[in-house]
Design a protein around this motif. Structure first.
Motif, short mmCIF file in Angstrom:
data_model
loop_
_atom_site.label_atom_id
_atom_site.label_comp_id
_atom_site.label_asym_id
_atom_site.label_seq_id
_atom_site.Cartn_x
_atom_site.Cartn_y
_atom_site.Cartn_z
N ILE A 189 -17.92 12.90 -22.79
CA ILE A 189 -16.76 12.48 -23.66
C ILE A 189 -15.65 13.54 -23.26
CG2 ILE A 189 -16.22 12.28 -26.16
CD1 ILE A 189 -19.03 11.86 -26.87
N ASP A 190 -14.54 13.01 -23.30
CA ASP A 190 -13.24 13.52 -22.95
C ASP A 190 -12.73 14.31 -24.39
OD1 ASP A 190 -10.49 14.23 -23.08
OD2 ASP A 190 -9.99 12.37 -21.57
N PRO A 191 -12.78 15.51 -24.59
CA PRO A 191 -12.15 16.08 -25.72
C PRO A 191 -10.90 15.44 -26.40
CG PRO A 191 -12.81 17.84 -24.12
CD PRO A 191 -12.81 16.42 -23.55
N ALA A 192 -10.11 15.04 -25.57
CA ALA A 192 -8.91 14.34 -25.94
C ALA A 192 -9.10 12.98 -26.93
CB ALA A 192 -7.96 13.82 -25.15
N LEU A 193 -10.39 12.31 -26.54
CA LEU A 193 -10.80 11.16 -27.30
C LEU A 193 -11.29 11.60 -28.69
CD1 LEU A 193 -11.84 9.07 -24.50
CD2 LEU A 193 -9.73 8.99 -25.36
N THR A 194 -11.97 12.61 -28.48
CA THR A 194 -12.67 13.24 -29.76
C THR A 194 -11.69 13.70 -30.68
OG1 THR A 194 -14.53 14.02 -28.45
CG2 THR A 194 -14.08 14.85 -30.61
N VAL A 195 -10.49 14.02 -30.27
CA VAL A 195 -9.40 14.51 -31.10
C VAL A 195 -8.78 13.32 -31.83
CG1 VAL A 195 -6.80 15.07 -31.50
CG2 VAL A 195 -8.56 16.60 -29.98
N LEU A 196 -9.05 12.01 -31.25
CA LEU A 196 -8.48 10.86 -31.84
C LEU A 196 -9.36 10.31 -33.00
CD1 LEU A 196 -7.50 8.52 -28.72
CD2 LEU A 196 -5.82 10.04 -30.20
N ASP A 197 -10.56 10.57 -32.64
CA ASP A 197 -11.73 10.26 -33.50
C ASP A 197 -11.86 10.94 -34.84
OD1 ASP A 197 -12.60 8.42 -31.64
OD2 ASP A 197 -14.34 9.44 -30.93
N ILE A 198 -11.42 12.19 -34.81
CA ILE A 198 -11.33 13.07 -35.95
C ILE A 198 -9.90 12.82 -36.75
CG2 ILE A 198 -12.65 15.02 -35.16
CD1 ILE A 198 -10.33 16.66 -34.62
N THR A 238 -5.50 23.21 -33.62
CA THR A 238 -4.53 23.37 -32.70
C THR A 238 -4.03 22.15 -32.21
OG1 THR A 238 -6.19 23.43 -30.87
CG2 THR A 238 -5.69 25.49 -32.11
N ARG A 239 -4.60 21.08 -32.21
CA ARG A 239 -4.05 19.73 -31.50
C ARG A 239 -3.58 18.81 -32.26
NH1 ARG A 239 -8.56 19.64 -26.40
NH2 ARG A 239 -8.17 21.69 -25.94
N THR A 240 -3.86 18.80 -33.86
CA THR A 240 -3.24 17.98 -34.77
C THR A 240 -2.49 18.52 -35.83
OG1 THR A 240 -4.99 17.96 -36.46
CG2 THR A 240 -5.46 16.88 -34.28
N ASP A 241 -1.96 18.01 -36.66
CA ASP A 241 -1.18 18.35 -37.84
C ASP A 241 -1.97 17.87 -38.95
OD1 ASP A 241 0.80 20.04 -36.47
OD2 ASP A 241 1.73 18.07 -36.07
N HIS A 242 -3.02 17.29 -38.92
CA HIS A 242 -3.73 16.39 -39.82
C HIS A 242 -4.55 17.30 -40.89
CE1 HIS A 242 -2.60 13.19 -37.33
NE2 HIS A 242 -3.55 12.27 -37.77
N PHE A 243 -4.56 18.80 -40.89
CA PHE A 243 -5.32 19.51 -41.56
C PHE A 243 -4.69 20.64 -42.00
CE2 PHE A 243 -8.19 17.21 -38.33
CZ PHE A 243 -8.81 16.67 -39.29
N ALA A 244 -4.87 20.93 -43.58
CA ALA A 244 -4.54 22.06 -43.93
C ALA A 244 -5.13 23.36 -43.84
CB ALA A 244 -4.05 21.86 -45.51
N ALA A 245 -6.41 23.12 -43.37
CA ALA A 245 -7.45 24.17 -43.09
C ALA A 245 -8.47 23.84 -42.52
CB ALA A 245 -7.97 25.02 -44.52
N ALA A 246 -9.11 24.63 -41.60
CA ALA A 246 -10.16 24.48 -40.41
C ALA A 246 -11.13 25.69 -40.63
CB ALA A 246 -9.68 24.07 -39.09
N VAL A 247 -12.61 25.18 -40.61
CA VAL A 247 -13.52 26.21 -40.44
C VAL A 247 -14.40 25.66 -39.40
CG1 VAL A 247 -15.42 27.33 -41.37
CG2 VAL A 247 -13.36 26.60 -42.68
#
Length: 220
Positions: A86-95, A125-134
């Protein structure tokens, strides 16, 4: 409950959804390499019980649908093989698609485990969709340590994790001093999963508390 998502490239994928659909806070939960299995659904249900709307996308749907693995050596090998296709760039689209499925107006965070720990890092690091990440024991974070998070990040690692050497953890700490990092003495990979031999109840409880407190601070 099960639901369907549609990514920006037109790919459709399954997801597990839990929690109130009018919640003011939402979480994307990123799976381990074992699919959206019983353990991941329990993790989602636990966050839902804290009042979060939760969406856990089936990231393996990019290569094989309906994957639910256990934790035996053959399962580990199969999970790694699927992840590698799985291409990590496509996983970013899924999240991103999972984030879009959270309630409108909800403050959104992302949390991930194992492979999902790295996915959560990419969410920061690759999206602006989240206000916090763990991220819990994300093995690919060190390789992406020079990527700058766009939101506050908290990371959890086991001291004796055979797949994430402490040198990698220290490299992340040196590159990203703004990131909150916790190391659990004597804990191995997957210490938060009660279906694995590496499960450490005390460390899992502490990491869960720290995760919830972190989201309380940053998601309001």
């Amino acid at each position: 409950m099960g639901t369907q998502l549609k990514a920006e490239d037109g790919h459709t994928l399954a997801a597990y959804a839990a929690g109130p659909r009018d919640a003011e806070r939402g979480l994307v939960v990123a799976q381990e390499i074992f699919g959206v299995n019983r353990h991941m659904r329990r993790v989602c249900d636990d966050f839902a019980a804290q009042g979060y709307a939760v969406v856990c996308p089936a990231l393996f749907d990019r290569t094989e649908r309906g994957v639910e693995l256990g934790y035996a050596p053959d399962d580990v090998a199969r999970g790694r093989e699927l992840r590698g296709r799985i291409d990590p760039a496509l996983t970013v689209l899924d999240i991103r698609a999972a984030a879009a499925a959270l309630p409108p107006g909800a403050r959104r965070g992302i949390v991930g485990y194992c492979w999902g720990g790295t996915v959560a890092w990419h969410g920061a690091t690759r999206t602006d969709h989240f206000a916090a990440a763990v991220g819990w024991y994300g093995g690919g974070i060190a390789a992406a340590k020079d990527e700058r998070p766009r939101c506050p990040v908290q990371l959890h690692f086991g001291e004796t994790d055979a797949s994430i050497p402490m040198a990698d953890v220290e490299a992340v700490r040196a590159a990203r001093p703004e990131v909150e990092i916790f190391v659990y003495a004597g804990a191995g990979h997957g210490f938060g999963c009660d279906e694995r031999g590496s499960y450490s109840a005390g460390d899992a409880t502490l990491a869960r508390r720290r995760t919830l407190e972190f989201f309380d601070r940053h998601l309001g």
